[in-house]
Scaffold this active site. Structure first.
Site, PDB file in Angstrom:
ATOM      1  N   LYS A  86       0.839  -1.216   0.000  1.00  0.00           N
ATOM      2  CA  LYS A  86       0.000   0.000   0.000  1.00  0.00           C
ATOM      3  C   LYS A  86       0.870   1.261   0.000  1.00  0.00           C
ATOM      4  CE  LYS A  86      -1.989  -1.091   3.925  1.00  0.00           C
ATOM      5  NZ  LYS A  86      -1.272  -2.348   4.236  1.00  0.00           N
ATOM      6  N   ARG A 132      -9.514   0.745   9.230  1.00  0.00           N
ATOM      7  CA  ARG A 132      -8.958  -0.558   9.598  1.00  0.00           C
ATOM      8  C   ARG A 132     -10.020  -1.490  10.165  1.00  0.00           C
ATOM      9  NH1 ARG A 132      -3.457   0.320   8.937  1.00  0.00           N
ATOM     10  NH2 ARG A 132      -2.288  -1.275  10.012  1.00  0.00           N
ATOM     11  N   ARG A 148      11.811  -5.541   4.851  1.00  0.00           N
ATOM     12  CA  ARG A 148      11.611  -4.102   4.574  1.00  0.00           C
ATOM     13  C   ARG A 148      12.639  -3.231   5.303  1.00  0.00           C
ATOM     14  NH1 ARG A 148       5.846  -1.692   5.444  1.00  0.00           N
ATOM     15  NH2 ARG A 148       6.036  -2.795   7.418  1.00  0.00           N
ATOM     16  N   ARG A 189      11.579  -1.165  10.807  1.00  0.00           N
ATOM     17  CA  ARG A 189      10.495  -0.757  11.699  1.00  0.00           C
ATOM     18  C   ARG A 189      10.423  -1.659  12.929  1.00  0.00           C
ATOM     19  NH1 ARG A 189       5.155   0.379   8.104  1.00  0.00           N
ATOM     20  NH2 ARG A 189       4.205  -0.903   9.721  1.00  0.00           N
ATOM     21  N   ARG A 207      -0.026  -8.814  13.579  1.00  0.00           N
ATOM     22  CA  ARG A 207      -0.614  -7.832  12.652  1.00  0.00           C
ATOM     23  C   ARG A 207      -1.440  -8.534  11.569  1.00  0.00           C
ATOM     24  NH1 ARG A 207       4.611  -5.092  10.800  1.00  0.00           N
ATOM     25  NH2 ARG A 207       3.299  -4.036   9.275  1.00  0.00           N
TER      26      ARG A 207
END
Ligand code: AP5
Length: 216
Positions: free
Chosen positions: A13, A88, A127, A160, A171
């Protein structure tokens, strides 16, 4: 263009939203980025949000909804916006519909970026993000030329806090339970479109543009 981007953690996203910003000149409203900035600034809101983010849980609705309402009221959103990571859950989606209705700016599109769960774990553990310019990399799929250094601005790359395997699992669970039902929510409203989020980033973006160009 008034768009919501849907998709599991790691679906791409943020990656695609940044490309939409560049091409179409509308702002990206990422609740995750806003919350991470508040954490980095050490504000009371950031300290509160961190407790939930570190566990991979959703930050309470009243905190996030307030942030989004304030952001949508800013002048640059009059020409459109991309919401990334909001809503969400169904209650956030209902509030959003109400707020945008009051502003006379109803959503035009909910775009779901679809990626299989087994791909997501590798994307998230790999990431890396630039501290300076926010450019994203992936040590497995699109690594920087020099390890730990941003190709674009030379800034330092970081991982992160919530991209640890255990937090990622949580998550993904939260996404399945609370966010995935929004696909049906927007389908019922007749504004849902879906794109395959696996493959080359630019090819996925071309497929997204083909959908966005029908909105103009
Ligand atoms: P948030 O920041 O929104 O995180 P997320 O939804 O978990 O999504 P991500 O940012 O992890 O993934 P993405 O889909 O943007 O993927 P990306 O482009 O980075 O939320 C974080 C936390 O904040 C939440 O857990 C919650 O606590 C809180 N929060 C936020 N909003 C909230 C809300 N509304 N209500 C309550 N709480 C909220 O890509 C991932 C990786 O894959 C990158 O390395 C990238 O380079 C790579 N990649 C991208 N596309 C491709 C491709 N096509 N091929 C190969 N690699 C790719």
């Amino acid at each position: 263009m008034r768009i919501v981007l849907l998709g599991a953690p790691g679906a791409g996203k943020g990656t695609q939203a940044k490309k939409i910003v560049e091409k179409y000149g509308i702002p990206q409203i990422s609740t995750g980025d806003i919350l991470r900035q508040a954490v980095a600034d050490g504000t009371p809101l950031g300290l509160e949000a961190k407790k939930y983010m570190d566990k991979g849980e959703l930050v309470p609705d009243e905190v996030v909804i307030g942030l989004v309402k304030e952001r949508l009221g800013q002048d640059d959103c009059k020409k459109g916006f991309i919401l990334d990571g909001f809503p969400r859950n169904t209650s956030q989606a209902e509030v959003l519909d109400r707020v945008l209705g009051e502003m006379n700016m109803p959503l035009q599109l909910a775009l779901s970026v679809d990626v299989d769960f087994d791909v997501l774990m590798k994307r998230l553990t790999g990431r890396r993000t630039c501290r300076q310019c926010g450019q994203m990399y992936n040590i497995y799929y699109n690594p920087p030329k020099k390890e730990g250094v941003c190709d674009k601005c030379g800034g330092e790359l970081y991982q992160r806090d919530d991209d640890k395997e255990e937090t990622i699992r949580k998550r993904l669970e939260v996404y399945q339970a609370q966010t995935a039902p929004l696909i049906e929510y927007y389908d019922r409203k007749g504004i849902l479109k879906r794109v395959n989020g696996v493959g080359n980033i630019d090819e996925i973006f071309a497929n997204i543009c083909a959908i966005l160009d029908t909105l103009k």
